[in-house]
Design a protein around this motif. Structure first.
Motif, mmCIF file in Angstrom:
data_model
loop_
_atom_site.group_PDB
_atom_site.id
_atom_site.type_symbol
_atom_site.label_atom_id
_atom_site.label_comp_id
_atom_site.label_asym_id
_atom_site.label_seq_id
_atom_site.Cartn_x
_atom_site.Cartn_y
_atom_site.Cartn_z
ATOM 1 N N HIS A 7 0.854 -1.184 0.000
ATOM 2 C CA HIS A 7 0.000 0.000 0.000
ATOM 3 C C HIS A 7 0.892 1.236 0.000
ATOM 4 N N CYS A 10 0.684 3.623 3.305
ATOM 5 C CA CYS A 10 1.274 3.255 4.599
ATOM 6 C C CYS A 10 2.553 2.431 4.442
ATOM 7 N N CYS A 26 -7.184 -1.355 2.495
ATOM 8 C CA CYS A 26 -5.980 -1.779 3.197
ATOM 9 C C CYS A 26 -6.384 -2.326 4.565
ATOM 10 N N TRP A 28 -4.628 -2.660 7.120
ATOM 11 C CA TRP A 28 -3.901 -2.004 8.222
ATOM 12 C C TRP A 28 -4.527 -0.679 8.610
ATOM 13 N N ASP A 29 -4.948 0.096 7.615
ATOM 14 C CA ASP A 29 -5.489 1.422 7.926
ATOM 15 C C ASP A 29 -6.907 1.650 7.407
HETATM 16 ZN ZN LIG Z 1 -2.294 0.839 4.257
#
Ligand SMILES: [Zn+2]
Length: 95
Positions: A7, A10, A26, A28-29
């Protein structure tokens, strides 16, 4: 074949499976990889991964038969490299 996706927002590595599970975001975020094409993008990534696996398997099968031939590298990888360059190149420029 397992595609290694990063990504660009990030910088973290993401698996296609995770992108499918999050519907194009994503893991993660939570941000979308593209705000307009989340589901279509996830599907296309899955298709690329599957197609890569099919290609690998076919080549393995062909090589296993030890045929009297060589396969031109460019004829297999040329178009793929061109598309990757377009994808990765344009992403690099925006960072
Ligand atoms: Zn990300």
């Amino acid at each position: 074949m397992k595609l290694k996706v990063v990504h660009t927002e990030c910088g973290r590595e993401v698996l296609v499976r995770q992108i499918l599970d999050t519907g194009g975001h994503c893991p993660w975020d939570g941000k979308p990889f593209n705000k307009d094409y989340t589901a279509v993008l996830a599907e296309a990534l899955e298709a690329a991964e599957n197609a890569g696996g099919v290609l690998e398997n076919a080549l393995e099968k062909i090589a296993g038969m030890g045929p009297a031939m060589t396969i031109d590298r460019e004829s297999i990888l040329g178009g793929i490299e061109e598309q990757l360059e377009q994808l990765n190149g344009s992403r690099r420029r925006t960072r």
